[in-house]
Motif scaffolding. Sequence first.
Motif, PDB file in Angstrom:
ATOM      1  N   PHE A  88       0.761  -1.047  -0.021  1.00  0.00           N
ATOM      2  CA  PHE A  88      -0.057  -0.083   0.161  1.00  0.00           C
ATOM      3  C   PHE A  88       0.887   1.353   0.083  1.00  0.00           C
ATOM      4  N   TYR A  89       1.820   1.330   0.904  1.00  0.00           N
ATOM      5  CA  TYR A  89       2.568   2.405   0.927  1.00  0.00           C
ATOM      6  C   TYR A  89       3.813   2.760   0.059  1.00  0.00           C
ATOM      7  N   ASN A  90       4.225   1.447  -0.544  1.00  0.00           N
ATOM      8  CA  ASN A  90       5.315   1.581  -1.471  1.00  0.00           C
ATOM      9  C   ASN A  90       4.722   2.054  -2.671  1.00  0.00           C
ATOM     10  N   PHE A  91       3.630   1.703  -3.007  1.00  0.00           N
ATOM     11  CA  PHE A  91       2.858   2.113  -4.371  1.00  0.00           C
ATOM     12  C   PHE A  91       2.627   3.488  -4.149  1.00  0.00           C
ATOM     13  N   GLY A  92       2.242   3.952  -3.066  1.00  0.00           N
ATOM     14  CA  GLY A  92       2.110   5.499  -2.703  1.00  0.00           C
ATOM     15  C   GLY A  92       0.601   6.173  -3.181  1.00  0.00           C
ATOM     16  N   ALA A  93      -0.212   5.259  -3.677  1.00  0.00           N
ATOM     17  CA  ALA A  93      -1.632   5.896  -4.178  1.00  0.00           C
ATOM     18  C   ALA A  93      -2.470   4.829  -4.309  1.00  0.00           C
TER      19      ALA A  93
END
Length: 329
Positions: free
Chosen positions: A154-159
Motif C-alpha cells: 500500500f505505502y510503497n505504491f504511494g496511491a
Amino acid sequence: MAETFRSFIMLTNANVAGKYIYRDEFQILPAPDHFPRAPYSEAHHPCLLEVKYNFNPDSNKTMPDQTEVPDWIQRKDHEKKLIHEIARLFDVFSFSKFVFTQDQHSWTIRTDDNIAIEPEWRQLSYFVRGHQHEISEFTNSPVAQIDEIKTAKFYNFGARYTGSDFSVPDLFSDILDAYYSLDQDNKNAFLKSATLFNNAIRIKPISPSISFACFVSSIETLVDHLHKGVKIEKCKECSAPRYAVTRKFTDFLKKYSSESDEVIRFYKQSYSQRSKILHAGALFTGEHIPVEWAESDWEAYHMNSGIERICRIAFTNWILEKHSFPLSP
C-alpha cells in the motif's frame, strides 16, 4: 453514562462497496440504494459512518456570555470531535478517505444529460431527506468486508488505483488499537501531525512547495513532542545545542522509517529544503514562474512523493511501537 449510537452520511474519495467494522466503536457501510450518486467512478461517493459513544454533558461549561452551554450543543461538539478524529486517522494511514464539502460555495457547471454549459452558483453539500440520524444499535449489514491491502504494498505504491473501491491497509485495525490506547497528550500530538499531513495533501495541487514544508513539519511536530521537557545540553565553548534540530529529525526517521545511507541523505535534504522554502522563499520550479510546455520539475515531484511515503511509514511505526506491536516492514 448512556450508550449512544449515531449514523452520519459521509462522502469519500472512493466508492464504499463493503463494510469496515472497528470493534464496537464505529463502522463504515455502503450508502443505501436510494442515495444520490455521481455517474462517475472518480467522484465524491456517499456512505454511512455509524459511531457509538458515551457522553455526559458538563453543567459547568459556559458560553462567552456566561450562560450555560445547552446539552445538545455539547453533544454536537462531541460528535464533531469523533468524526474529525476518525477522518484524520484515515487521512494518514489510508488512501481511501473522507471528503468534506459542507459550507462551501462555488460556481458549478452541469456535466450530465448533455445540458448546455450554464454556470450556477451553488452550495457544495450532500444530504438525504429522511435519513435516520439517531439509531438504537449498529446496522447488521450483509455486505462483505472491504478489501484490506498489504500495508507495505500500500505505502510503497504511494496511491490508490483510479476507480478502485474504498480499501484500507491490513494493519489499519492494529493502528487504531494503538491510537486509541494512547494517553490524551500523545493523541493530541499525533492529531496535530495528522492535520499538517492532511493539509499537505490538500495544498499539493496549489503549491507543491508549501505542501512539502507541511509534510516535513508534520514529522517535526511529533519529534518536538517527543523531546518536550528534555533539557538539551549546550556546548560549553560556543553555547550551541549539542542535539541540533536536524539531528533530532533524522534520528526520528532513522528509527521509524529507514537507516539506509541514501534515505538518510534524503532526510537531511528534506529538512534543508523545508527551511529554504519557509525562510528564503525558495519555491520549487514552476510556482512563481510558470514552466514551459516541455519543462517539468521532477525533483520536486520525487521529493514530495518521497516525503509523503516516509511520513506514512514513520507514523505507522511510531504508533504501533506505542502499543508494543512489531515495527512494520
